[in-house]
Design an enzyme around this catalytic site. Sequence first.
Site, short mmCIF file in Angstrom:
data_model
loop_
_atom_site.label_atom_id
_atom_site.label_comp_id
_atom_site.label_asym_id
_atom_site.label_seq_id
_atom_site.Cartn_x
_atom_site.Cartn_y
_atom_site.Cartn_z
N GLU A 262 0.80 -1.21 0.00
CA GLU A 262 0.00 0.00 0.00
C GLU A 262 0.85 1.28 0.00
OE1 GLU A 262 -4.26 0.81 1.67
OE2 GLU A 262 -2.79 0.74 3.30
N ASP A 263 1.83 1.34 0.88
CA ASP A 263 2.57 2.59 1.05
C ASP A 263 3.75 2.75 0.11
OD1 ASP A 263 0.82 3.41 2.97
OD2 ASP A 263 1.97 2.53 4.62
#
Length: 495
Positions: free
Chosen positions: A83-84
């Site tokens: 995600e990041d």
Amino acid sequence: MENTDKKENYNIQEIFDLVPTLDDEDKKLIQKAYDFAKKAHADQKRESGEPYFVHVFETAKNIASFGMNAITIAAGLLHDTLEDAQIPEETLKKEFGEEIYFLINGVTKLGKLKYRGEVRHVESLRKFLVAMAENVGVLIIKLADRLHNVSTLQYVREDKRKRIALETIEIYASLANRLGMGKLKGSLEDYSFPFAYPKEYQMVEELIKEKKNINQKYLEKVSETLNKELKSQGLKNFKTDYRIKHKYSLYKKLLKNKMDIEKVYDIVALRVVVQNVEDCYRVLGIVHSLWKPLPGRIKDYIALPKLNGYQSIHTTIFTGDGGIAEIQIRTKEMHQECEYGIASHFLYKENSGKKMEKKIEWIGQMKDLQKNIADPVKFLEHLRMDFFRDRIFIFTPEGDVIDLPEGSFPLDFAYAVHSEIGDKASGVKINGKYKSLETKLENGDIIEIVINKNSHPTRKWLDCTRTSLAKRHVRNYLKATESPTLKQRIKKILS
Ligand code: MN
């Protein structure tokens, strides 16, 4: 390289040191995940200004401290890469395999689960627990991630801080508690307490200050006395230790006792960990010959374990100089179980680092959880094996959980949320990607129904719905709007 790592305050050796059972292959895997994550997050910083990598490193360290295996530790290092750091799914699968990818993906999805008030919270929590029954590793990584996040709450924006602190106490600490992870629960609560309830925290601090016996030095002295006595009585292979009650749990106990700190007897506790059950009772005898017990305060949770499985002997004693302390006596196994709970069942040794196949034990543990759930009977009902086998759990983008029978379609989900949403469904996003309404859902999918006010049910929808609820809505709609039936047509002709 090692030197710069030390300067930056992280060194992979710290992880290795926490889990002595790791072999060379395990270490290689962890090293690979470490290098990969370091590169993936290279340009990112946390709100504290530290490199982002510190966060995933500390998360992995927490996981290691619970005694988890190499795969879970590696997944902990990688937990934010999807995600990041926007590492593609395929890359992670190729580099680290399906199992690690599964864990990372699970943690990413869990990140979307939010605290939404008491009532829905209990319901979500229950479903959430059930959904996670097959992959407790995901849950443990998520808890380790949250533990690091709350340990750095002071760097978070003030308005956000309080919400995170409350959410941690309400959701994450209670999950840790339900998993029997007492140590983790205590830490999550203590980091959050000052930000969740600042005034109450202040009050507890002040009450503690007034009690003169709550300090390291005093406890060391009492512990020393006990240690000497046990040795001189010939006891072997034991360990003494002490703890001061976690502040949040002290606060909860004070609430029960009208804020009277004199009524809380276990603010300080000495622990004796021994080899076997016989030794537990022997120690109890020695303790009582050394110090006078407080009447009515001897509890034998070995003979009669607590509902959550907790075992120990407790007694409260006068330490002579006006002090009162609780003594907790238990075996090594009991100690392990009470500090690490479910995680102690996933110790590396028992798992040979491969799959976590301890599902049966986990379900056994889950049954103990029922006492904390609003409707225990209902909860237990849902826990039956067949329930796991044919249900899937689908998440809304807001983190609510809907459970459906296996083989369900997006329309089943839509109607389960609301009939209007079902009737007006025109498309679906599954895990962020547009898919056809005929796609079968999989456990853990995040579903977003695309709505169009001109859309309506068609006969074809009966083929891509599974639940009777959805089918009924579709049939009702068709009945009300479709061309007249044969009977109606004949009637018309005859008229
Ligand atoms: Mn994270």
